[in-house]
Each structure stands twice: as C-alpha cells, then as structure tokens.
Enzyme design. Structure first.
Site, PDB file in Angstrom:
ATOM      1  N   LYS A 220      91.447 -12.517   0.236  1.00 10.86           N
ATOM      2  CA  LYS A 220      92.236 -13.293  -0.727  1.00 10.86           C
ATOM      3  C   LYS A 220      92.541 -14.669  -0.139  1.00 10.86           C
ATOM      4  CE  LYS A 220      94.325  -9.023  -2.575  1.00 10.86           C
ATOM      5  NZ  LYS A 220      93.549  -8.902  -3.803  1.00 10.86           N
ATOM      6  N   ARG A 366      96.826 -14.063 -14.677  1.00 14.12           N
ATOM      7  CA  ARG A 366      97.404 -14.406 -13.388  1.00 14.12           C
ATOM      8  C   ARG A 366      96.640 -15.564 -12.760  1.00 14.12           C
ATOM      9  NH1 ARG A 366      96.865 -10.013  -8.603  1.00 14.12           N
ATOM     10  NH2 ARG A 366      94.724 -10.802  -8.719  1.00 14.12           N
TER      11      ARG A 366
END
Length: 407
Positions: A220, A366
C-alpha cells in the site's frame, strides 16, 4: 470551500514534497487515488529488479545468497522500515503475507491460559477476522467481535488477546494506540495491531505507545508492488519469549545445520519461516527508498492539507456523497471515504475518466491521499471530473455496473 485551480497550482508550487513525485512512474492522464490499496511503481524499482534478475540471479546464481546478501534481506528491509513505525531496527522483519504473520503472532502471543476471549472489532478487515477465527479454534479461544465504540469497555478479565486494525480500511477511523494498549496491558491483555493502512501514511510510535506486537503489508503506502512481502513487529522484550507456530528452517538457530530438532533463532529472526522472496523484497526495498529525506511529520502535514482540500471540494461540488471519515486528524488515517447508493458504478465511471479510487462494499468509494506523489491540482481535477459524472448521471450507463473478480 472555495479552492480554485489557480490556488491548487500555487499550493503545488510551494509544496516541499513536490520533488518526490518524480520518484514514481505515474501514467499520463491518470490521477491515482488508490495508493492505499496498491502504491504506484517507484522508478528505481524497474532498474533494481533488472539488476537482481540479470546480475545477481543470472550471473551470480546461488552464490548471491552470500555475495549479494540475499540471506539478510528480511532483516535489512525490516531495519529500513523500522523508523516509519517508531520501532528499533531489530524489532521489525519482512516476511510472508499479513495474514500469515497475523496467524504467527496470534498463536505465539503471551496470554493467560484461563482466559478464553479473542476480542476484535466488528467490521474489521475481513481477512483479519477470518485468520482470527481459525487461530481461535486451534487455541481453544472464542472469537468475539464488538462494535468500535464498545471495544475498550469490553476489555476485561476474560480477554486473552486483543486484535485491532489501527486505521480502519473503509472509514479511515483511527484508534488511539497508546491509550488502548495501556488499558489492555493493565488488564493483562496482549494487543496485536494491524498497521496495513497506517505504515508510511500516519505518524507511528510503536515504542512510545508501548505496542508489543504488530503486522502490516508492504504494497500500500510502502509501494512495494502487488503481493509485496508483509512485515512483523515484536517488541524486543518479547522476542526470546515467543515461538512461531510455523517453525520453518529460516527461523532455526542454524538453518544450514540441517538438524532434525528445532531450535529457534535468537531475537525476531525466529519469526521467519520459508525462503525469502528475493525479487519482491528488492522491490519493497525500493519502495522504502522513496521515503528517503522525508519525515513522517512532513508527510502527515501534507496529508492533512490534502484531506481538507478534497473534503471541502467534494462537499461543495458533490453534495450527494456523504463523508464517513472523521474530520479531526488524530481520529483518522490518510484516506477519505464517501457513501453513495451506487458507489460501485460511480467508481467505475471515475476510473474510465482517469481517476482511480476504489470501491468497498456495499456502498463506499474510497480515495487514498498519499503525500509523496499526489498534488493539489490532482485533487481539484479529480473532483471536477467526479462532479461532471454525478451531475450528468453518466454512471448509470450499464457498462459501469459490470463487476470483475476484483472490485
């Protein structure tokens, strides 16, 4: 909020992190707001992987385990990551996946044998709960999930272990790590933290918070690439007390002695299991190199500015989107989420328009706000395209409702 395109460009020109953008390959015409699911490719990674493949593997062959220190990669990369976590270099090691590391720590964590509750949050990332349920069965524990607001009150004399995700994957709500860890320790409960949406994004001080055990992923905000190895943190005072349930040869005190008996390696090395994945470790190391010269304080300052701008623009131009992320910086991570009844379709229409966010079931879109490479103009342009999609209702076109295996 009134924030013009000219103001966005001026903010980018004054941004001290703007040069970091050049460390990444960012496709032309794409505004990438999905770094909280998969970070973009650092430019250095391509050349580094070619070097590992062509020279270290191609020419060095098996000699590179020693000559190029392949064998030390899990410790070396862990030590490079440690400052981003507020940990000591010997307290972090890179290995396996988040799920595997979580299982290791759940099984190895110290606990009172008379306590039978493994406590976690309802709505926690589902793989954490799935792993916890399997570990609970093996350990003769009962997995109990409670609403976020009730977690602290639920910690008690029957709680054996507490498993929490520091920043919630969907809403970006953030737990107060120091307060909860202290409360749990006072009650005799060991806490395991999942830092997957925290590492490389929000300020972390594992040592200062008294955290003992933690896991997190490398793909990430750390930009290690798809399926990048995960990391595992064990506070130094616990390291020689824990035994991994996955007692692979790399966690042995003498892995090349080839003995039948298992003797755990000293320190955090005992949490290793199988052979290190050298190519993916090299990619993750490049991802961490992209943070060189940048403090977490500066990253977090820009992340807050990005949040305020994005939230304000969406509130002004896309009022049908309902923000579910806390406004206060100390209560959230570095992504922002909105509810919409047709969030999936809106997300797909955005992707076609060159704005890549992501959908989280059942109704959330998101956006990751990653300060190393995102600019203020990126956010202005993203909201401008999103407003056009919502105003025209182009998201209603049937092709945007078609779901792939990955959503």
């Amino acid at each position: 909020m009134s924030f013009t395109l000219a103001e966005a460009r001026a903010a980018d020109a004054a941004d001290p992190l703007r040069p970091c953008r050049d460390r990444f390959h960012l496709p032309e015409g794409v505004i990438y707001l999905d770094g909280n699911s998969l970070g973009p490719l650092p430019k250095a990674t391509t050349a580094r992987l070619a070097e590992v493949v062509d020279e270290e593997w191609g020419e060095g062959l098996i000699r590179s385990w020693n000559d190029r220190d392949w064998i030390g990669a899990p410790q070396r990369v862990g030590a490079r990551l440690a400052p981003l976590l507020g940990a000591k270099p010997h307290e972090v090691i890179v290995a396996d996946s988040t799920s595997v590391n979580l299982f290791k720590l759940l099984a190895a964590a110290p606990r009172d044998a008379n306590r039978k509750i493994l406590l976690s949050e309802a709505g926690n990332f589902h793989t954490d709960l799935h792993i916890a349920s399997g570990a609970a069965e093996l350990l003769d524990l009962q997995l109990e999930i409670a609403p976020r607001a009730e977690i602290e009150a639920r910690i008690g004399g029957d709680t054996a272990l507490l498993l929490l995700t520091h920043v919630h994957y969907k809403s970006a709500e953030r737990f107060d790590m120091a307060r909860i860890t202290a409360k749990a320790r006072e009650a005799g409960v060991t806490t395991i933290w999942d830092l997957s949406h925290s590492a490389g994004a929000v300020p972390l001080d594992l040592n200062g918070a008294g955290a003992e055990l933690a896991v997190g992923c490398g793909y990430k905000y750390l930009n290690g690439g798809p399926g990048a190895p995960a990391f595992l943190y064990v506070s130094e005072h616990l390291q020689d007390r824990l035994l991994s349930p996955l007692r692979g040869w790399m966690g042995h005190a003498e892995p090349f002695a080839f003995t039948d008996d298992y003797r755990p390696a000293p320190g955090i090395d005992r949490m290793l299991a199988g052979t290190p994945p050298i190519l993916s470790l090299a990619a993750l190391e490049c991802g961490l190199e992209a943070f060189e010269g940048v403090t977490i304080a500066r990253l977090w300052s820009k992340a807050n500015a990005l949040f305020d701008v994005f939230h304000g623009l969406v509130e002004q131009r896309c009022p049908e989107l309902v923000c579910i992320t806390p406004r206060l910086p100390e209560q959230r991570g570095s992504h922002i989420s909105f509810r919409h009844a047709n969030a999936f379709e809106v997300c797909q229409a955005l992707i076609e328009a060159g704005v890549i966010g992501d959908f989280r079931a059942p109704d959330v879109v998101r956006f990751g706000l990653t300060p190393l490479y995102l600019g203020f103009e990126d956010l202005w342009q993203a909201v401008d395209r999103m407003a056009a999609i919502l105003d025209s209702e182009s998201w209603r076109e049937p092709r945007f409702a078609v779901r792939g295996k990955v959503t």
